[in-house]
Write an enzyme that holds these catalytic residues in place. Structure first.
Site, PDB file in Angstrom:
ATOM      1  N   LYS A 163       0.861  -1.186   0.000  1.00 23.92           N
ATOM      2  CA  LYS A 163       0.000   0.000   0.000  1.00 23.92           C
ATOM      3  C   LYS A 163       0.897   1.235   0.000  1.00 23.92           C
ATOM      4  O   LYS A 163       1.746   1.392   0.893  1.00 23.92           O
ATOM      5  CB  LYS A 163      -0.889   0.005   1.245  1.00 23.92           C
ATOM      6  N   ASP A 192      -0.425  -0.618  -4.611  1.00 26.75           N
ATOM      7  CA  ASP A 192      -1.784  -0.074  -4.592  1.00 26.75           C
ATOM      8  C   ASP A 192      -1.746   1.306  -3.953  1.00 26.75           C
ATOM      9  O   ASP A 192      -1.497   1.437  -2.755  1.00 26.75           O
ATOM     10  CB  ASP A 192      -2.716  -0.995  -3.791  1.00 26.75           C
ATOM     11  N   GLU A 220      -1.930  -0.444  -8.872  1.00 33.02           N
ATOM     12  CA  GLU A 220      -3.385  -0.406  -8.741  1.00 33.02           C
ATOM     13  C   GLU A 220      -3.839   0.998  -8.351  1.00 33.02           C
ATOM     14  O   GLU A 220      -3.272   1.611  -7.450  1.00 33.02           O
ATOM     15  CB  GLU A 220      -3.742  -1.415  -7.642  1.00 33.02           C
ATOM     16  N   ASP A 245      -9.203  -0.111  -9.638  1.00 34.87           N
ATOM     17  CA  ASP A 245      -9.950  -0.714  -8.532  1.00 34.87           C
ATOM     18  C   ASP A 245     -11.144   0.190  -8.210  1.00 34.87           C
ATOM     19  O   ASP A 245     -12.267  -0.085  -8.623  1.00 34.87           O
ATOM     20  CB  ASP A 245      -9.036  -0.911  -7.318  1.00 34.87           C
ATOM     21  N   LYS A 269     -14.040  -6.870  -7.251  1.00 31.72           N
ATOM     22  CA  LYS A 269     -14.335  -7.273  -5.869  1.00 31.72           C
ATOM     23  C   LYS A 269     -15.832  -7.489  -5.775  1.00 31.72           C
ATOM     24  O   LYS A 269     -16.617  -6.647  -6.213  1.00 31.72           O
ATOM     25  CB  LYS A 269     -13.922  -6.168  -4.882  1.00 31.72           C
TER      26      LYS A 269
HETATM   27 MG    MG Z   1      -7.148  -1.566  -4.238  1.00 26.32          MG
END
Ligand code: MG
Length: 346
Positions: A163, A192, A220, A245, A269
């Site tokens: 992240k 991400d 991402e 995303d 997702k």
């Molecule tokens: Mg993500």
């Protein structure tokens, strides 16, 4: 014909081993609203949905309210065999509220599996519900992230998701380089940014990563969810693959991304799509557009992760899996076999 006679709901909460922080918020438990749908023939289907206030825009309380006020009343008395109509009833009853819708869809698919005496992966057209997932490093002090990265590699993970996006580009690049040096070049990295970079920062980051020659598989959501033109510009640089995303919730979003070829990959997702039916449409469209997909998750309990694994197992275009939330809870996940990074539905 078999009618839906009863739907109940409750909250489930599994504390995490340690709090998980992204550029947007901190999570301390894998939580969900669990629904049980009962048919007139006595069968009971179970499903769970996990809200995420900064991604899906809802909370456990709002999920429960929407189920009580809108979704459950719209389904009671419906014929279970009218499958398409059931799915449309859930979709059209209210805008948004995808996690609550996902919980209901999973419960309906669970009933279908029971009626057809089959597993979800078989029902969706696949053979085995097995995936190899990456493991995500939440945002923490650098030394702690390096330590965690080493531990995950020792546990057998070969791909780490990092992240970034909340600490400035220079720190982000330093973090990625430091982690890569600590775990070695054979460990693949996924980044991400959770919308945390500006266009200029993202270009800077791409160039720095290219020069450093780090084993990065993709980046991402580098930019704000609505900046489709910016994502397209980054993608067209062809420096590193770009994944959507937060820009890709619905089938309509996927149409925009695919038409523009604004990204190389899309992260599906089931909590963004409201369950499996919309996810299948998005994946089919992406496959036809030459865009690969990843199956991702929120910090979710096992039930919805099982559905995600089955979905990945049934679709060739799902190229990557990011289903690591099952490793984050204190309690071992029920209904799954874990072998290092490999997840299998029991
Ligand atoms: Mg993500």
């Amino acid at each position: 014909m078999t009618k839906i006679t009863k739907i109940t709901q409750k909250i489930i909460s599994l504390p995490l081993k340690t709090p998980f922080t992204t550029a947007r918020h901190t999570v301390t438990a894998a939580q969900a609203v669990q629904v049980e749908i009962t048919l007139a023939n006595g069968l009971v289907g179970v499903g769970t949905g996990t809200p995420n206030e900064v991604v899906t825009g809802d909370t456990l309380a709002s999920c429960q309210a929407v189920l009580t006020d809108v979704l459950i009343p719209s389904l009671i008395g419906c014929e279970f065999e009218a499958w398409e109509k059931l799915l449309a009833t859930i979709k059209n009853a209210i805008q948004g509220n995808q996690p609550a819708k996902a919980a209901l869809e999973f419960a309906l698919y669970d009933l279908r599996c029971q009626i057809y005496h089959t597993t979800l992966v078989n029902l969706l057209g696949g053979q085995t519900a097995t995936v190899t997932t990456d493991m995500t490093l939440g945002i923490k002090p650098l030394e702690q992230m390096v330590q965690e990265a080493k531990e995950f590699v020792q546990q057998g993970f070969t791909t780490l998701k990092i992240k970034v996006g909340s600490n400035g580009i220079t720190n982000d690049i330093n973090l990625i380089r430091t982690i890569s040096e600590a775990v070695g070049p054979e460990i693949k990295l996924r980044l991400d940014a959770n919308q945390g970079w500006s266009r200029m920062e993202a270009v800077q980051a791409l160039r720095a990563l290219a020069i450093a020659n780090l084993p990065v598989e993709f980046i991402e959501q580098p930019l704000a969810a609505g900046d489709i033109a910016g994502l397209k510009e980054l993608t067209q640089l062809h420096i590193l693959p770009i994944m959507a995303d937060e820009s890709a919730f619905s089938y309509a979003d996927a149409i925009t991304l695919c038409k523009e070829h604004a990204v190389d990959y899309v992260n599906i997702k089931l909590m963004k799509t409201g369950g499996l039916s919309e996810a299948e449409k998005i994946n089919d469209l992406c496959a036809a557009s030459g865009i690969g997909c990843m199956i991702g998750c929120m910090i979710e309990p096992t039930n919805s992760i099982q559905a995600a694994i089955a979905f990945a197992g049934a679709h060739e275009n799902i190229k990557f899996a990011d289903l690591d939330s099952v490793y984050m809870t204190k309690e071992a996940p029920a209904g799954l076999e874990l072998a290092g990074p490999e997840l299998r539905v029991k």
